[in-house]
Design an enzyme around this catalytic site. Structure first.
Site, PDB file in Angstrom:
ATOM      1  N   ASP A  43       1.145  -1.196  -0.035  1.00  0.00           N
ATOM      2  CA  ASP A  43      -0.004  -0.438  -0.267  1.00  0.00           C
ATOM      3  C   ASP A  43       1.338   1.516   0.451  1.00  0.00           C
ATOM      4  O   ASP A  43       1.593   1.079   0.070  1.00  0.00           O
ATOM      5  CB  ASP A  43      -0.398  -0.027   1.166  1.00  0.00           C
ATOM      6  N   ASP A  76      -1.848  -0.727   5.916  1.00  0.00           N
ATOM      7  CA  ASP A  76      -1.949  -0.032   7.299  1.00  0.00           C
ATOM      8  C   ASP A  76      -3.366   0.295   7.463  1.00  0.00           C
ATOM      9  O   ASP A  76      -3.747   0.543   8.423  1.00  0.00           O
ATOM     10  CB  ASP A  76      -1.168   1.086   7.643  1.00  0.00           C
ATOM     11  N   ASP A 104      -7.445  -1.444   3.145  1.00  0.00           N
ATOM     12  CA  ASP A 104      -6.739  -2.407   2.817  1.00  0.00           C
ATOM     13  C   ASP A 104      -6.618  -4.256   3.639  1.00  0.00           C
ATOM     14  O   ASP A 104      -6.375  -5.255   3.051  1.00  0.00           O
ATOM     15  CB  ASP A 104      -4.759  -1.926   3.286  1.00  0.00           C
TER      16      ASP A 104
END
Length: 491
Positions: free
Chosen positions: A95, A331, A335
């Site tokens: 990410d 995080d 996600d």
């Protein structure tokens, strides 16, 4: 998986060995052979040698050592199954916001639309600059009221910018920052919406380009608004669109920087033969800017993704025939689906959300991304140790049994010794991850000795004054204060 294979093997292997030992002694003795004692001795050697102790110990000792070694370095692995799964990783999906970057966004600009300036300038009989200032303050303060409940790093940056704007003497509309929003809703992959009391009952939206397309704002943007967006995207900044169902209010431009450890982590993953790709809901220009800074090819960037898009890419092995071999590192709440779908999910423990940490099998207790390749190195090493121990134990047992049946040189004590020594060697080798991946001390023993020798010399020169100074600090100051700002190792 290796442990389950060994356990299933032992369930069949042990009864067969016992049966073979019984037959080895019973058949010759039952047939009246003169060498009955010799065959009984061989049966006992076979029974002792074939004991699967070393085979059973090979996996759990190495796995526990690997998990403990990782924990010492700030990598929390939820069980040996996650450690084994990491050994099969061939690609890492990263990410962007909060993972590759610091998530410490700064608002670079607040740009109200011409329509918003016109509406808020009706009651102001001043020049265009003042009317623009009114509209800019209204946009920023209203977005701060809406974003105050969002956990996203960009939302925190908007709130900080609005607080600074409210403290500025040139702020014309700080009352909106105190407005409470109602009917707050997080729109996955797009943004947020809610009712801000200072605006009215109309729902206010803030989000990315996907939200702007769905609400039709892009078609209402004038050339000046489009120029702001193009300039921001050209510089790799993130653009937040704001407005209502009926009106486009303007944009807020924000940007953050990659973590210092991101480039080193990507380079180390490359040396391990692991492919790295970026999965982000941010715009392609912003994602490509970060990719260039950390050393990832732009062709490996997947931008403007909804949570479902990330999930699909991870399940498909990032589209490169790596199904079931992708580690997802993230995080945020968005996600979580991809973290659950990956072979292994890794959450940023410091900057990550509670949902991400709960979903992931691995949590990093620091924001140092070099812990990711370190975790993979631990997993690769433990896998090699496990299968090496299994191979060693099998070879030793086969050799002892072969010697026993091919000649009379194998003794019972040799079989017992071989079994015990093999088990001990398997245990010792299985413990090597604890020492191989031990964090190195900041100072060598010689350096620490030289420091304390110098300190003792200074104390002797000062005589009682040195002792009194240290004694006073021991009563009136904490250990850290006595050492100044130095760490424990420095002391």
């Amino acid at each position: 998986r290796a442990e389950k294979i060994i356990e299933q093997f032992a369930m069949v292997y042990t009864p067969l060995v016992v049966l073979a030992a019984i037959l080895t002694a019973a058949v010759p003795c039952g047939s009246g052979s003169a060498e009955c004692n010799e065959w009984l001795h061989k049966a006992l050697v076979l029974l002792v040698t074939a004991c699967p102790c070393a085979l059973v110990l090979a996996t759990p000792v190495s796995a526990v050592s690997g998990v403990a070694a990782a924990a010492r370095r700030g990598i929390l692995i939820k069980g040996s199954s996650a450690l084994e799964a990491m050994a099969g990783v061939r690609a890492v999906a990263l990410d962007k916001t909060g993972t590759l970057t610091t998530a410490r966004f700064e608002v670079l600009g607040c740009h109200p639309s011409a329509e918003l300036v016109r509406v808020h300038g009706r009651s102001v009989n001043l020049g265009p600059e003042v009317r623009t200032a009114f509209a800019r303050s209204f946009l920023l303060q209203t977005m701060a009221a809406l974003e105050s409940r969002s956990p996203h790093p960009i939302a925190a940056a908007i709130v900080r910018a609005a607080r600074d704007d409210g403290a500025d003497d040139h702020s014309h509309n700080s009352t909106a920052a105190e407005a409470m929003e109602a009917d707050y809703e997080n729109i996955p992959g797009e943004g947020v919406c809610g009712v801000v009391s200072s605006v009215g009952k109309e729902r206010v939206y803030a989000g990315n380009r996907r939200l702007a397309e769905r609400l039709g704002w892009l078609s209402r943007m004038r050339s000046a608004d489009k120029a702001v967006v193009q300039d921001a995207e050209a510089n790799g900044a993130s653009v937040i669109y704001a407005g209502t169902d009926a009106d486009f209010w303007g944009t807020i431009v924000a940007a953050d920087e990659p973590r210092e450890s991101a480039g080193d982590a990507v380079a180390e993953l490359g040396r391990l033969g692991v492919v790295t790709e970026i999965l982000t809901g941010d715009s392609a220009p912003a994602a490509c800017r970060v990719a260039r800074l950390v050393g990832i090819e732009e062709s490996a960037v997947h931008a403007s993704l909804a949570p479902g898009d990330k999930l699909a890419l991870v399940r498909e092995g990032l589209g490169c025939r790596r199904e079931g071999k992708v580690m997802m590192l993230g995080d945020g709440i968005n996600d979580a689906p991809a973290l659950a779908a990956g072979r292994v999910g890794v959450a940023m423990g410091v900057a990550g959300s509670a949902v991400a940490m709960e979903t992931a099998e691995v949590s990093l207790m620091t924001n140092d991304l070099t812990m990711v390749p370190l975790a993979l190195r631990i997993a690769f090493y433990c896998r090699a140790v496990i299968w090496g121990n299994i191979g060693f134990a099998v070879v030793v047992k086969i050799a002892i049994v072969a010697i026993s049946f091919s000649s009379n040189h194998a003794k019972l004590w040799m079989a017992i010794l071989a079994d015990v020594v093999t088990s001990l060697l398997v245990i010792l080798v299985g413990l090597t991850p604890l020492y191989r991946f031990q964090k190195k001390a900041r100072h060598s023993r010689a350096e620490r000795k030289a420091f304390f020798d110098a300190y003792d010399g200074d104390e002797h020169e000062l005589g009682g004054h040195g002792h009194g100074h240290g004694h006073e600090h021991s009563h009136h100051a904490g250990a850290n204060e006595c050492c100044g700002n130095a760490g424990t190792n420095d002391c």
